[in-house]
Design a protein around this motif. Structure first.
Motif, PDB file in Angstrom:
ATOM      1  N   MET A 206      61.198  47.207  33.340  1.00 37.19           N
ATOM      2  CA  MET A 206      60.675  47.284  34.638  1.00 37.19           C
ATOM      3  C   MET A 206      59.117  47.089  34.386  1.00 37.19           C
ATOM      4  SD  MET A 206      59.452  51.587  35.616  1.00 37.19           S
ATOM      5  CE  MET A 206      58.396  52.061  34.003  1.00 37.19           C
ATOM      6  N   VAL A 207      58.618  47.353  33.031  1.00 35.50           N
ATOM      7  CA  VAL A 207      57.369  46.673  32.668  1.00 35.50           C
ATOM      8  C   VAL A 207      57.028  45.387  33.321  1.00 35.50           C
ATOM      9  CG1 VAL A 207      55.777  46.734  31.403  1.00 35.50           C
ATOM     10  CG2 VAL A 207      56.860  49.044  31.483  1.00 35.50           C
ATOM     11  N   LEU A 208      58.079  44.457  32.365  1.00 40.40           N
ATOM     12  CA  LEU A 208      58.344  43.007  32.653  1.00 40.40           C
ATOM     13  C   LEU A 208      58.238  42.783  34.334  1.00 40.40           C
ATOM     14  CD1 LEU A 208      61.101  42.036  30.245  1.00 40.40           C
ATOM     15  CD2 LEU A 208      58.714  41.290  29.717  1.00 40.40           C
ATOM     16  N   MET A 209      59.031  43.468  35.018  1.00 42.69           N
ATOM     17  CA  MET A 209      58.853  42.958  36.226  1.00 42.69           C
ATOM     18  C   MET A 209      57.786  43.709  36.805  1.00 42.69           C
ATOM     19  SD  MET A 209      62.650  44.352  37.811  1.00 42.69           S
ATOM     20  CE  MET A 209      63.956  43.373  37.184  1.00 42.69           C
ATOM     21  N   TRP A 210      57.047  44.428  36.434  1.00 44.56           N
ATOM     22  CA  TRP A 210      55.900  45.215  37.153  1.00 44.56           C
ATOM     23  C   TRP A 210      55.191  44.055  36.631  1.00 44.56           C
ATOM     24  CZ3 TRP A 210      54.096  50.689  34.150  1.00 44.56           C
ATOM     25  CH2 TRP A 210      55.072  51.234  35.158  1.00 44.56           C
ATOM     26  N   THR A 211      55.089  43.247  35.932  1.00 39.66           N
ATOM     27  CA  THR A 211      53.458  42.523  35.674  1.00 39.66           C
ATOM     28  C   THR A 211      53.972  41.362  36.286  1.00 39.66           C
ATOM     29  OG1 THR A 211      53.401  42.731  33.325  1.00 39.66           O
ATOM     30  CG2 THR A 211      52.685  41.202  33.371  1.00 39.66           C
ATOM     31  N   SER A 212      54.989  40.657  36.268  1.00 42.29           N
ATOM     32  CA  SER A 212      55.540  39.486  37.194  1.00 42.29           C
ATOM     33  C   SER A 212      55.180  39.710  38.704  1.00 42.29           C
ATOM     34  CB  SER A 212      56.715  38.828  37.123  1.00 42.29           C
ATOM     35  OG  SER A 212      57.388  40.014  37.624  1.00 42.29           O
ATOM     36  N   GLY A 213      55.356  41.035  39.233  1.00 46.65           N
ATOM     37  CA  GLY A 213      55.455  41.772  40.226  1.00 46.65           C
ATOM     38  C   GLY A 213      53.648  41.133  40.636  1.00 46.65           C
TER      39      GLY A 213
END
Length: 271
Positions: A206-213
């Protein structure tokens, strides 16, 4: 002539890329919550996810929708707010059901004093009907209480916006508050990780997707000439995401020693 000959290919390609970017902007924001939602549903444990993240995003996106009425920005950003609001309500519903199922012996907490046929009103004489006890706020036992709170906030904010929509200062301030609140999205999770000295239960995906998003979103703001508030707060949001990733790395290298306890606060009891 050669350049004109390529127009038949470049124009549709440009449109396709634009549509793809718009679709990514509308739905990309909800993708990080899919693995977290699935983890909570699978483990029947919502302890690793801070529901204050939902609070932050609900406030931010409701304010952004109201900002649109004062200063029209791109439609994908508006629809992103609508989709994100619905997604956060779904996350709240799941987290509330899981928490209540594992805390059956705790006293019921509600946004408003109980008024059903089965319960006597809990609000004592002289106390407001609404329960704004800071120890209970946003820790209610029914999803309906969260919906009531969101509707109350939307109604008040919408009425104030309606009265002040002609003021440029109010509209710009509203936009700044909307994106600044969203920029603080990761702060509840950051604080929870710091307080527990652990990221257990938090979905790293979730956090990795937060960052990329958030990085994609900030680039979208800059390239499409979105209001300045969007770009500045987007950069701040990326920094908070990186801080959470830093916590995950640090706590993984230096895990906290487990403390003996009788039972986990959230059991794996099925709904």
């Amino acid at each position: 002539m050669e350049a004109e000959g390529l127009d038949w290919l470049l124009v549709p390609l440009h449109r396709l890329v634009s549509w793809g970017a718009a679709a990514a902007m509308v739905f990309g924001g909800v993708v990080p919550y899919i693995p977290q939602y699935r983890d909570i549903r699978r483990t029947q444990n919502a302890d690793g996810f801070s529901t204050h993240v939902c609070l932050v995003l609900l406030v931010a996106n409701i304010l952004r929708i109201l900002f649109w009425f004062g200063r029209r920005f791109e439609s994908p950003l508006l629809w992103q707010s609508v989709v994100m609001t619905l997604t956060m309500l779904l996350m709240l519903k799941l987290c509330t059901e899981v928490r209540v199922a594992s805390e059956l012996n705790l006293k019921r907490r509600s946004f408003a004093a109980a008024d059903s046929r089965d319960e006597e009103p809990k609000a004592p004489p002289g106390r407001s009907y609404l329960d704004f006890d800071p120890h209970h706020f946003w820790h209610w036992s029914s999803f309906a209480d969260y919906v009531q709170c969101v509707l109350a906030f939307t109604g008040v904010a919408g009425y104030v916006t309606y009265l002040s929509i002609e003021s440029a200062l109010f509209v710009e301030t509203l936009g700044f508050l909307a994106v600044l609140t969203e920029a603080m999205l990761g702060v509840p999770q950051l604080y929870r990780n710091y307080r527990h000295r652990s990221t257990e239960g938090m979905s790293l995906k979730m956090v990795l997707m937060w960052t990329s998003g958030d990085a994609f979103k900030t680039a979208y703001f800059l390239l499409n000439g979105a209001p300045l508030q969007f770009s500045v707060c987007g950069l701040l949001q990326v920094l908070v995401d990186l801080a959470i990733l830093g916590q995950a790395y640090a706590f993984a290298r230096h895990p906290q020693k487990p403390v003996p306890h009788a039972a986990h606060p959230a059991s794996t009891k099925a709904l």
